[in-house]
Design an enzyme around this catalytic site. Structure first.
Site, PDB file in Angstrom:
ATOM      1  N   HIS A  35       0.855  -1.187   0.000  1.00  9.37           N
ATOM      2  CA  HIS A  35       0.000   0.000   0.000  1.00  9.37           C
ATOM      3  C   HIS A  35       0.886   1.231   0.000  1.00  9.37           C
ATOM      4  O   HIS A  35       0.709   2.124  -0.819  1.00  9.37           O
ATOM      5  CB  HIS A  35      -1.021   0.091   1.136  1.00  9.37           C
ATOM      6  N   TYR A  54       2.230   5.517  -2.393  1.00 13.44           N
ATOM      7  CA  TYR A  54       2.638   6.885  -2.051  1.00 13.44           C
ATOM      8  C   TYR A  54       4.102   7.132  -2.416  1.00 13.44           C
ATOM      9  O   TYR A  54       4.500   8.271  -2.634  1.00 13.44           O
ATOM     10  CB  TYR A  54       2.341   7.186  -0.579  1.00 13.44           C
ATOM     11  N   HIS A  94      -9.630   2.594 -10.970  1.00 15.37           N
ATOM     12  CA  HIS A  94      -9.067   3.475  -9.929  1.00 15.37           C
ATOM     13  C   HIS A  94      -7.579   3.711 -10.162  1.00 15.37           C
ATOM     14  O   HIS A  94      -7.114   4.848 -10.206  1.00 15.37           O
ATOM     15  CB  HIS A  94      -9.309   2.838  -8.552  1.00 15.37           C
ATOM     16  N   PHE A  95      -6.818   2.638 -10.347  1.00 15.39           N
ATOM     17  CA  PHE A  95      -5.378   2.890 -10.286  1.00 15.39           C
ATOM     18  C   PHE A  95      -4.795   3.430 -11.592  1.00 15.39           C
ATOM     19  O   PHE A  95      -3.678   3.926 -11.590  1.00 15.39           O
ATOM     20  CB  PHE A  95      -4.602   1.723  -9.659  1.00 15.39           C
ATOM     21  N   HIS A  96      -5.567   3.391 -12.667  1.00 12.13           N
ATOM     22  CA  HIS A  96      -5.062   4.108 -13.845  1.00 12.13           C
ATOM     23  C   HIS A  96      -5.307   5.607 -13.743  1.00 12.13           C
ATOM     24  O   HIS A  96      -4.720   6.381 -14.495  1.00 12.13           O
ATOM     25  CB  HIS A  96      -5.639   3.514 -15.129  1.00 12.13           C
ATOM     26  N   ARG A 108     -11.407  -8.230 -12.819  1.00 13.10           N
ATOM     27  CA  ARG A 108     -10.115  -7.735 -13.274  1.00 13.10           C
ATOM     28  C   ARG A 108      -9.226  -8.938 -13.593  1.00 13.10           C
ATOM     29  O   ARG A 108      -9.531 -10.067 -13.203  1.00 13.10           O
ATOM     30  CB  ARG A 108      -9.461  -6.839 -12.208  1.00 13.10           C
ATOM     31  N   ARG A 109      -8.132  -8.687 -14.296  1.00 13.01           N
ATOM     32  CA  ARG A 109      -7.138  -9.728 -14.571  1.00 13.01           C
ATOM     33  C   ARG A 109      -7.716 -10.938 -15.297  1.00 13.01           C
ATOM     34  O   ARG A 109      -7.410 -12.081 -14.970  1.00 13.01           O
ATOM     35  CB  ARG A 109      -6.469 -10.185 -13.265  1.00 13.01           C
TER      36      ARG A 109
HETATM   37 FE1  HAS Z   1      -5.426   3.201  -4.309  1.00 14.11          FE
HETATM   38  C1  HAS Z   1      -6.120  -0.154  -4.731  1.00 14.11           C
HETATM   39  C2  HAS Z   1      -7.532   3.353  -1.632  1.00 14.11           C
HETATM   40  C3  HAS Z   1      -4.583   6.516  -3.799  1.00 14.11           C
HETATM   41  C4  HAS Z   1      -2.821   2.876  -6.514  1.00 14.11           C
HETATM   42  N1  HAS Z   1      -4.643   1.670  -5.434  1.00 14.11           N
HETATM   43  C5  HAS Z   1      -5.091   0.377  -5.490  1.00 14.11           C
HETATM   44  C6  HAS Z   1      -4.307  -0.366  -6.420  1.00 14.11           C
HETATM   45  C7  HAS Z   1      -3.345   0.489  -6.898  1.00 14.11           C
HETATM   46  C8  HAS Z   1      -3.574   1.766  -6.269  1.00 14.11           C
HETATM   47  C9  HAS Z   1      -2.243   0.162  -7.877  1.00 14.11           C
HETATM   48  O1  HAS Z   1      -8.798   1.355   0.304  1.00 14.11           O
HETATM   49  C10 HAS Z   1      -4.527  -1.827  -6.812  1.00 14.11           C
HETATM   50  C11 HAS Z   1      -3.576  -2.784  -6.223  1.00 14.11           C
HETATM   51  C12 HAS Z   1      -3.861  -4.163  -6.737  1.00 14.11           C
HETATM   52  O2  HAS Z   1      -3.322  -4.520  -7.809  1.00 14.11           O
HETATM   53  O3  HAS Z   1      -4.670  -4.876  -6.138  1.00 14.11           O
HETATM   54  N2  HAS Z   1      -6.000   4.668  -3.010  1.00 14.11           N
HETATM   55  C13 HAS Z   1      -6.908   4.531  -2.022  1.00 14.11           C
HETATM   56  C14 HAS Z   1      -7.106   5.820  -1.351  1.00 14.11           C
HETATM   57  C15 HAS Z   1      -6.269   6.718  -1.987  1.00 14.11           C
HETATM   58  C16 HAS Z   1      -5.569   5.983  -3.001  1.00 14.11           C
HETATM   59  C17 HAS Z   1      -8.026   6.117  -0.216  1.00 14.11           C
HETATM   60  N3  HAS Z   1      -3.998   4.456  -5.031  1.00 14.11           N
HETATM   61  C18 HAS Z   1      -3.804   5.763  -4.658  1.00 14.11           C
HETATM   62  C19 HAS Z   1      -2.640   6.283  -5.310  1.00 14.11           C
HETATM   63  C20 HAS Z   1      -2.141   5.259  -6.086  1.00 14.11           C
HETATM   64  C21 HAS Z   1      -3.011   4.120  -5.887  1.00 14.11           C
HETATM   65  C22 HAS Z   1      -2.118   7.682  -5.114  1.00 14.11           C
HETATM   66  C23 HAS Z   1      -0.951   5.205  -6.955  1.00 14.11           C
HETATM   67  C24 HAS Z   1      -0.098   6.160  -7.137  1.00 14.11           C
HETATM   68  N4  HAS Z   1      -6.611   1.873  -3.392  1.00 14.11           N
HETATM   69  C25 HAS Z   1      -7.336   2.111  -2.267  1.00 14.11           C
HETATM   70  C26 HAS Z   1      -7.922   0.849  -1.777  1.00 14.11           C
HETATM   71  C27 HAS Z   1      -7.517  -0.158  -2.659  1.00 14.11           C
HETATM   72  C28 HAS Z   1      -6.701   0.520  -3.654  1.00 14.11           C
HETATM   73  C29 HAS Z   1      -8.766   0.630  -0.610  1.00 14.11           C
HETATM   74  C30 HAS Z   1      -7.829  -1.668  -2.573  1.00 14.11           C
HETATM   75  C31 HAS Z   1      -8.984  -1.984  -3.389  1.00 14.11           C
HETATM   76  C32 HAS Z   1      -9.233  -3.466  -3.511  1.00 14.11           C
HETATM   77  O4  HAS Z   1     -10.303  -3.917  -3.061  1.00 14.11           O
HETATM   78  O5  HAS Z   1      -8.400  -4.204  -4.051  1.00 14.11           O
HETATM   79  C33 HAS Z   1      -6.092   8.192  -1.595  1.00 14.11           C
HETATM   80  O6  HAS Z   1      -4.761   8.399  -1.219  1.00 14.11           O
HETATM   81  C34 HAS Z   1      -6.477   9.130  -2.696  1.00 14.11           C
HETATM   82  C35 HAS Z   1      -6.296  10.579  -2.276  1.00 14.11           C
HETATM   83  C36 HAS Z   1      -6.459  11.517  -3.448  1.00 14.11           C
HETATM   84  C37 HAS Z   1      -7.129  12.676  -3.433  1.00 14.11           C
HETATM   85  C38 HAS Z   1      -7.186  13.535  -4.671  1.00 14.11           C
HETATM   86  C39 HAS Z   1      -6.468  14.853  -4.482  1.00 14.11           C
HETATM   87  C40 HAS Z   1      -6.374  15.638  -5.759  1.00 14.11           C
HETATM   88  C41 HAS Z   1      -5.307  16.382  -6.106  1.00 14.11           C
HETATM   89  C42 HAS Z   1      -5.309  17.124  -7.399  1.00 14.11           C
HETATM   90  C43 HAS Z   1      -5.875  18.489  -7.224  1.00 14.11           C
HETATM   91  C44 HAS Z   1      -5.554  19.391  -8.346  1.00 14.11           C
HETATM   92  C45 HAS Z   1      -6.424  19.818  -9.203  1.00 14.11           C
HETATM   93  C46 HAS Z   1      -5.967  20.684 -10.255  1.00 14.11           C
HETATM   94  C47 HAS Z   1      -7.843  19.447  -9.131  1.00 14.11           C
HETATM   95  C48 HAS Z   1      -7.802  13.188  -2.205  1.00 14.11           C
HETATM   96  C49 HAS Z   1      -4.133  16.525  -5.212  1.00 14.11           C
HETATM   97  C50 HAS Z   1      -7.078  21.509 -10.786  1.00 14.11           C
HETATM   98  C51 HAS Z   1      -6.508  22.376 -11.771  1.00 14.11           C
HETATM   99  C52 HAS Z   1      -6.976  23.543 -12.025  1.00 14.11           C
HETATM  100  C53 HAS Z   1      -6.246  24.404 -12.966  1.00 14.11           C
HETATM  101  C54 HAS Z   1      -8.232  24.015 -11.405  1.00 14.11           C
HETATM  102 CU    CU Z   2      -3.711   0.910  -0.875  1.00 16.09          CU
END
Ligand code: HAS
Ligand code: CU
Length: 552
Positions: free
Chosen positions: A227, A231, A378-380, A441-442
């Site tokens: 996990h 990050y 999600h992860f893409h 998936r997969r």
């Molecule tokens: Fe995830 C599964 C929960 C973030 C990658 N995640 C995965 C897997 C991958 C992955 C690869 O709780 C699959 C693994 C596998 O093969 O089985 N993930 C989360 C949560 C977050 C999260 C709560 N994941 C990521 C990030 C990844 C990533 C980052 C890769 C880099 N994820 C899960 C959970 C699973 C999971 C479960 C397991 C699911 C299962 O059942 O298998 C959080 O950290 C996300 C926080 C993000 C935000 C967004 C903030 C937005 C920003 C941009 C703002 C800027 C803007 C610009 C809008 C709060 C910072 C605007 C521009 C203007 C000009 C206006």
């Molecule tokens: Cu995770």
């Protein structure tokens, strides 16, 4: 490019080389990995192109190559080059050459072993590589070398920081160095469980020293690291968003303190959350899973803070460039700068990556989405765009900066990011909606003996989006390849696009304590012990019950 190119500290040429080559490995891995990505996406639209991949023995061989190349090798090769470079530049001092070359050599050697294992069809264990699927030992040893290469990079950065601190007692650590070092210190802690799993179980098991292994224990050790690994992929992108992008947009980072706070929160909360990948695993108590669910909501927070900060810094930039009104500043951003555009599109996509992440993290709703195509949806939008597009955006100034050659094909570079972003949004929409209908998936759907009509629309969108993504990265590869080969000498930036903060770092108050990294590392370890201790205390010793399986 919009940033000032006046030169500052320049890393000696012999140190720039291993950094550049690590980056080349990373971008080559990105390109190598997308071919199977295309086949996989088209398969969900029931189109089979794998039959035209003569060297490939099975779908799972290709899927392993795709995950390992794009999620593991690309990301860490980039970070091994980028983070030490940012640290050195920020502290205006050179790195340790021996460690730099050692890190590069380990990375290269690790790659050779992993590529051997995967291309010879001996390690079809997917990038999650836990028991009872078994691969050839060269696969696991190769990955150990890759992890060791990251440790050498981390050590190099910590030594540079130590040297700087000795010469600058009492001074605040420059922000760019601070966030770069925190990123790899977090990763170092996070990587220890997988080292235990690989060295203690997977490698002895794969060479026959251990006849059987413990699937639940190795899965738990795997997710303990894996996990937090997400990050470790994300934070180098955040380093760019916080410390470089504001400058590229003509703005400033609004808060030094908030930036440090966000990174300290990642140091504390990235690791004790791994059970959210194991909600459906038997043998782990509901209480432990619930604790990890709550902590996962906690680690969501620093990303929300990041959204606030990066949007504010873009707004400062847009207004400085003459934008007015609620959204007028948005139109005034330098939309002709491929580096900035890639990263802004990465951010916008990440909003959906974040939302879907929160849904995954919700204990009960996870039952609906787990092991469906929702998850790759999600992860893409996280590693596959927030990270990948940012790393491509950085390449548009970093490769010129390191090679001294101007960027070739600015318009193609812009097209690359737009095509990729439109692609990934269509792709993820397809994967997510079909996933909600239970599409697994997969699987290689084009050859599956079962189907469901409800998957058809989502599958088609996945195929269309995936094709666009493929061309997006292909354009990127052409731009970087041509830049390296024929980019005009003398047109490259002489310094990194380094941002200022609106106010300088505080000299008193709580914020100063953020710089006491040792203290935060201890706090992180305490939290890890609280979150994982009860499981290990009640579970150990290991139950060596399962032999290895090689299905494909
Ligand atoms: Fe995830 C599964 C929960 C973030 C990658 N995640 C995965 C897997 C991958 C992955 C690869 O709780 C699959 C693994 C596998 O093969 O089985 N993930 C989360 C949560 C977050 C999260 C709560 N994941 C990521 C990030 C990844 C990533 C980052 C890769 C880099 N994820 C899960 C959970 C699973 C999971 C479960 C397991 C699911 C299962 O059942 O298998 C959080 O950290 C996300 C926080 C993000 C935000 C967004 C903030 C937005 C920003 C941009 C703002 C800027 C803007 C610009 C809008 C709060 C910072 C605007 C521009 C203007 C000009 C206006
Ligand atoms: Cu995770």
């Amino acid at each position: 490019m919009v940033f000032d190119t006046s030169p500052g500290f320049r890393l000696p040429d012999n140190q720039r080389k291993p950094i550049l080559w690590a980056l080349y490995i990373g971008y080559a891995a990105l390109t190598a990995g997308i071919f199977h990505g295309l086949a996989q996406a088209l398969s969900y639209a029931n189109i089979d192109i794998l039959q035209y991949f003569p060297a490939l023995r099975s779908y799972y061989q290709g899927l392993t190559a795709h995950g390992v190349a794009n999620a593991l090798i690309f990301t860490f090769s980039f970070s091994n080059g980028f983070l030490p470079l940012m640290t050195a530049r920020s502290l205006s001092r050179p790195l340790n050459s021996t460690l730099l070359w050692l890190s590069f050599a380990l990375l290269a050697l690790g790659n050779v072993l992993v590529v051997y294992a995967v291309t010879t069809n001996q390690a079809n264990v997917l990038y999650t590589s836990y028991a009872p699927l078994q691969g050839h030992w060269t696969y696991y040893v190769g990955l150990v070398f890759v992890v060791l290469s990251t440790w050498m990079a981390a050590l190099n950065m910590v030594l540079a920081l130590k040297g700087w601190r000795a010469e600058n007692p009492g001074k605040r650590i420059p922000l760019l160095a601070f966030i770069s070092v925190v990123t790899y210190v977090m990763w170092f802690l996070a990587s220890l469980p997988i080292a235990v799993s690989f060295l203690g179980f997977m490698i002895p098991w794969s060479i026959g020293l251990l006849a059987k292994t413990d699937p639940l224990l190795t899965r738990t050790l795997f997710w303990f690291t894996a996990h937090a690994i997400v990050y470790a992929w994300l934070l180098p992108a955040y380093v760019s968003w916080y410390a470089l992008v504001p400058r590229q947009a003509g703005g400033k980072n609004p808060s030094d303190t908030l930036t440090r706070f966000a990174f300290i929160l990642f140091l504390l909360l990235s690791i004790p959350t791994g059970f959210h990948h194991q909600y459906t695993d038997p043998g782990i108590s509901t209480g432990m899973k619930a604790m990890h669910a709550v902590l996962t909501f906690g680690v969501f927070f620093p990303s929300l803070a990041t959204a606030f900060t990066v949007i504010a810094s873009l707004e400062i930039g847009g207004r400085a460039r003459g934008g007015t009104g609620l959204f007028g500043w948005f139109a005034k951003l330098p939309w002709g700068d491929p580096s900035l555009v890639a990263q802004v599109l990465a951010m916008i996509t990440f909003v959906f990556g974040g939302i879907t992440g929160l849904i995954n993290a919700s204990f009960t709703i996870n039952q609906v989405v787990h092991n469906t195509t929702w998850i790759p949806g999600h992860f893409h939008m996280t590693v596959g765009s927030a990270v990948a597009l940012t790393l491509c955006g950085v390449a548009y100034w970093l490769i010129p900066y390191l090679t001294g050659r101007g960027l070739w094909g600015r318009k193609l570079a812009l097209a690359s990011s737009w095509v990729y972003t439109i692609g990934v949004l269509i792709f993820a929409r397809g994967m997510a909606s079909a996933g909600l209908e239970g599409m697994p998936r997969r699987i290689y759907r084009a050859a599956a003996t079962y189907t469901d009509e409800a998957w058809n629309l989502g599958g088609i969108l996945t195929g269309i989006g995936g094709t666009l993504m493929f061309f997006g990265i292909l354009f990127f590869f052409i731009v970087i390849g041509m830049t390296v080969l024929v980019g005009k000498k003398g047109e490259a930036p002489e310094d990194i696009p380094w941002s200022e903060t609106l106010t300088p770092p505080a000299e008193s108050g709580f914020s100063v304590k953020f710089d006491r990294l040792g203290m935060w590392v201890i706090a992180a370890i305490v939290l890890i012990v609280v979150a994982y201790g009860p499981f290990f205390a009640t579970y150990l010793p290991a139950r060596l019950v399962s032999e290895g399986y090689t299905f494909f």
